[in-house]
Motif scaffolding. Sequence first.
Motif, PDB file in Angstrom:
ATOM      1  N   GLN A  57      -2.340   0.343  -4.214  1.00 41.16           N
ATOM      2  CA  GLN A  57      -1.276  -0.628  -3.977  1.00 41.16           C
ATOM      3  C   GLN A  57      -0.448  -0.763  -5.249  1.00 41.16           C
ATOM      4  OE1 GLN A  57      -3.631  -4.085  -2.951  1.00 41.16           O
ATOM      5  NE2 GLN A  57      -3.448  -3.640  -0.782  1.00 41.16           N
ATOM      6  N   ARG A 102      -7.204   2.913  -1.175  1.00 41.08           N
ATOM      7  CA  ARG A 102      -5.773   2.678  -0.993  1.00 41.08           C
ATOM      8  C   ARG A 102      -5.160   2.140  -2.278  1.00 41.08           C
ATOM      9  NH1 ARG A 102      -5.720  -0.137   4.998  1.00 41.08           N
ATOM     10  NH2 ARG A 102      -6.779   1.582   6.071  1.00 41.08           N
ATOM     11  N   ARG A 150      -7.579  -0.621  -3.430  1.00 40.22           N
ATOM     12  CA  ARG A 150      -8.281  -1.326  -2.351  1.00 40.22           C
ATOM     13  C   ARG A 150      -9.284  -0.349  -1.762  1.00 40.22           C
ATOM     14  NH1 ARG A 150      -5.717  -3.507   3.176  1.00 40.22           N
ATOM     15  NH2 ARG A 150      -7.537  -4.613   3.918  1.00 40.22           N
ATOM     16  N   LYS A 188       1.099   6.525   2.296  1.00 38.03           N
ATOM     17  CA  LYS A 188       0.786   5.659   3.440  1.00 38.03           C
ATOM     18  C   LYS A 188       1.759   5.880   4.598  1.00 38.03           C
ATOM     19  CE  LYS A 188      -1.824   2.254   4.866  1.00 38.03           C
ATOM     20  NZ  LYS A 188      -2.907   2.620   5.698  1.00 38.03           N
ATOM     21  N   GLU A 210       0.850  -1.185   0.000  1.00 34.39           N
ATOM     22  CA  GLU A 210       0.000   0.000   0.000  1.00 34.39           C
ATOM     23  C   GLU A 210       0.883   1.232   0.000  1.00 34.39           C
ATOM     24  OE1 GLU A 210      -2.871  -0.201   3.162  1.00 34.39           O
ATOM     25  OE2 GLU A 210      -4.060  -1.660   2.060  1.00 34.39           O
TER      26      GLU A 210
END
Length: 117
Positions: A85, A83, A65, A114, A38
């Motif tokens: 990734q 999120r 995500r 992140k 992430e």
Amino acid sequence: MGICPQCNASYPEDIIICPDCRIILENETEAIPVELVELYVTFNDIEANFLLSLLKENGIIALIRDMTITPYPLKIAPFSEKRVQVEKEKRDFAVEIIKRAREDGLLSRNGYFKDEG
């Protein structure tokens, strides 16, 4: 090569339907495991999809995500996080691309890396 999902028979590329099962053949591809990390969080669907296409254009495997937990529009973090990734090996390159997009004004300032949040 095409593979029949029912009988697992292999056929040349010019055949698209299994002559025995009458099912459309699937393309034979090798699954290559990719480790994702992430990297970036945004709260906007459009921005998340923009990032996804931007990263893919630069040869980076990326996924979104969606952390939304309700079908209703809920704008309370972290319940509306998207999120992003990316593949672990290309993380640094992805950071550069996202930073450049932020500097160029293509992304809002609401998102964050992140490791910043």
